[in-house]
Design a protein around this motif. Structure first.
Motif, PDB file in Angstrom:
ATOM      1  N   ARG A  94       0.810  -1.201   0.074  1.00  9.41           N
ATOM      2  CA  ARG A  94      -0.010   0.043   0.029  1.00  9.41           C
ATOM      3  C   ARG A  94       0.889   1.346  -0.153  1.00  9.41           C
ATOM      4  N   HIS A 134      -6.992   7.049   1.928  1.00  6.89           N
ATOM      5  CA  HIS A 134      -7.348   6.604   3.290  1.00  6.89           C
ATOM      6  C   HIS A 134      -8.944   6.935   3.296  1.00  6.89           C
ATOM      7  N   HIS A 185      -6.945   9.901  -2.746  1.00  8.93           N
ATOM      8  CA  HIS A 185      -5.794  10.547  -3.799  1.00  8.93           C
ATOM      9  C   HIS A 185      -6.257   9.954  -5.038  1.00  8.93           C
ATOM     10  N   GLU A 213      -3.994  16.126   3.164  1.00 12.46           N
ATOM     11  CA  GLU A 213      -2.771  16.009   3.920  1.00 12.46           C
ATOM     12  C   GLU A 213      -1.514  16.350   3.160  1.00 12.46           C
ATOM     13  N   HIS A 214      -1.542  16.806   1.910  1.00 14.92           N
ATOM     14  CA  HIS A 214      -0.360  17.024   1.186  1.00 14.92           C
ATOM     15  C   HIS A 214       0.016  18.521   1.163  1.00 14.92           C
TER      16      HIS A 214
HETATM   17 ZN    ZN Z   1      -2.018   9.653   1.466  1.00 14.73          ZN
END
Ligand code: ZN
Ligand code: MLT
Length: 458
Positions: free
Chosen positions: A321, A372, A379, A416-417
């Motif tokens: 993953r 997630h 994503h 989260e990026h």
């Molecule tokens: Zn991620």
């Protein structure tokens, strides 16, 4: 553009000869992150050893109006760590010590250059771990995670970086060091500066020490399931969460992502939509939750459901993953990767997955979707030959369409990026007049605009 000799000399005075590099090969190494943005050569790479040195470098940069881009491992995906033009890179890599582990408080005090997986290897000896779980944890540093409010595989159960940091020592643009937050688990004392600085991508200040919150390592049971379509897998996510179980991880991979992992890691996972999940808790709890997970997936139409039979299989599933991003890069040399990182309220997750695939179809693009799923974070990635400007603009239209969808249902452009350079154009769309408040905070804390200028805000 090279540094004025007086500035070079002043930097050497602060961090020593070995702490300042102006060699072209070094500058090139620090001229990019993992995004597809054109590299920008910094004027110097500065590597401090102490918080005091960081503060002194900032004071100097402020005096000379020298842009400073702080950097951990440079694994950011949105241009967050690409040097600001005519600036210096401040690499925190030498500040890589775990200063203190406080097992009975479930806390550790660390320097920003500590690597996530290394910290967890050390903590495991005491039965503890730092939870967020970025997929790039083998290189990502704690400082980089703080800068970008990184999430990851375990954020569903334990929260993202912001939820797992109690106190920060920060160097401000004017060269002062402050401490924000407390080691107490709750506090209503003043403004929450910890949450403000986390995720500010080095534009408000630089973390020089971090007190992270830890958890006991639980018993774990890993399982995977296949479904007919990514949308069906995404719907099962909602059904799992509805049982009241909060898995340690609940991840979605579409067949393209599985194919990439199989090809690069030599695995033979069924090339079907896949949910990868892990139950955390006591031995009895994970047995029960695992069975419940199996029941729910089967009722939601799973074509297969299996538990990892041992630790080695568990490790392999998670390594697979975590390798999705790198597998894609390995398979597509010479390509630009156009990525999205939206999150939506869970009830819209299946729709978001569907939306991503239909946008790809409309733009005639091959797309990978993974992410997630348990916390609604999706994503997507499209590999486009770097010279193909037309395909690139179709890939960007896809991302734009998906972000518009996410925002229309109350979601976010980036879970989260971070914003970096790539997602700047969506900030106003997502936050409206609140961007003016962000701008006011930036001006108050960095009046001369030396801290990673051009990132997040214009
Ligand atoms: Zn991620
Ligand atoms: C992941 O979840 O694998 C990371 O966020 C990296 C990526 O999105 O490619």
């Amino acid at each position: 553009m090279s540094l004025p000799p007086s500035v070079h000399r002043a930097l050497v005075k602060i961090v020593g000869e070995r702490g300042v590099s102006v060699e072209r090969s070094v500058l090139r190494d620090y001229s990019h992150d993992e995004s597809s943005f054109e590299p920008v050569m910094p004027r110097a790479v500065v590597k401090p050893d102490t918080a005091e040195q960081v503060a002194e470098v900032l004071a100097l940069a402020d005096r000379y109006r020298l842009p400073v881009t702080a950097r951990g491992a440079g694994s950011s995906l949105e241009g967050n760590a690409v040097p600001s033009p005519n600036g210096i890179v401040l690499s925190l890599e030498r500040m890589n010590r775990v200063l203190e582990v406080l097992p009975e408080d479930f806390q550790a005090r660390v320097q920003p250059g500590v690597v996530y997986d290394e910290l967890n290897r050390l903590l495991a000896r005491q039965g503890l771990f730092f939870a967020p779980g970025p997929a790039s944890g083998d290189v990502a540093t704690i400082g980089g995670m703080v800068g970008n409010n990184s999430g990851g595989l375990n954020a569903l159960r334990y929260g993202v970086t912001r939820d797992n940091v109690l106190r920060l020592q920060l160097a401000l643009a004017n060269g002062t060091l402050i401490s924000a937050g407390t080691r107490a688990l709750k506090s209503s004392s003043g403004y929450d500066l910890v949450r403000l600085f986390i995720g500010s991508e080095g534009t408000l200040g630089i973390a020089t020490e971090v007190v992270v919150r830890l958890h006991g390592v639980p018993e774990r049971r890993t399982a995977w399931a296949n479904f007919q379509s990514p949308e069906a897998a995404a719907s099962a996510v909602f059904e799992i969460m509805r049982t009241g179980i909060v898995p340690g991880a609940l991840e979605l991979l579409d067949p393209e992502s599985v194919r990439a992992v199989n090809a690069v890691l030599g695995l033979a996972w069924p090339e079907l939509p896949m949910l990868l999940m892990e139950f955390h808790g006591t031995p009895a709890a994970i047995r029960e939750e695992g069975e419940e997970g199996r029941r729910v997936c089967q009722e939601a139409g799973a074509l297969a459901f299996r538990f990892a039979s041992d630790g080695a299989e568990r490790e392999q599933l998670w390594a697979g993953r975590k390798a999705v991003n790198r597998a894609e890069r390995t398979l597509h040399p010479g390509c630009t990767f156009v990525k999205s990182d939206v999150a939506v309220p869970l009830s819209h997750y299946a729709q978001a997955v569907h939306q991503a695939h239909s946008l790809a179809e409309r733009q005639a693009l091959k797309l990978m979707t993974y992410g997630h799923a348990g916390d609604g974070n999706l994503h997507t990635s499209t590999a486009v030959p770097s010279a193909d400007a037309e395909a690139l603009s179709r890939a960007e239209a896809l991302v734009e369409g998906l972000i518009s969808f996410a925002l229309s249902v109350g979601g976010t452009a980036t879970a989260e990026h971070g914003i970096g350079l790539a997602k700047k154009r969506f900030l106003q769309l997502e936050h409206g007049p609140a961007v003016e408040v962000m701008q006011a905070l930036k001006t108050a804390l960095d009046p001369n605009g030396i801290l990673n200028p051009g990132k997040i805000l214009s």
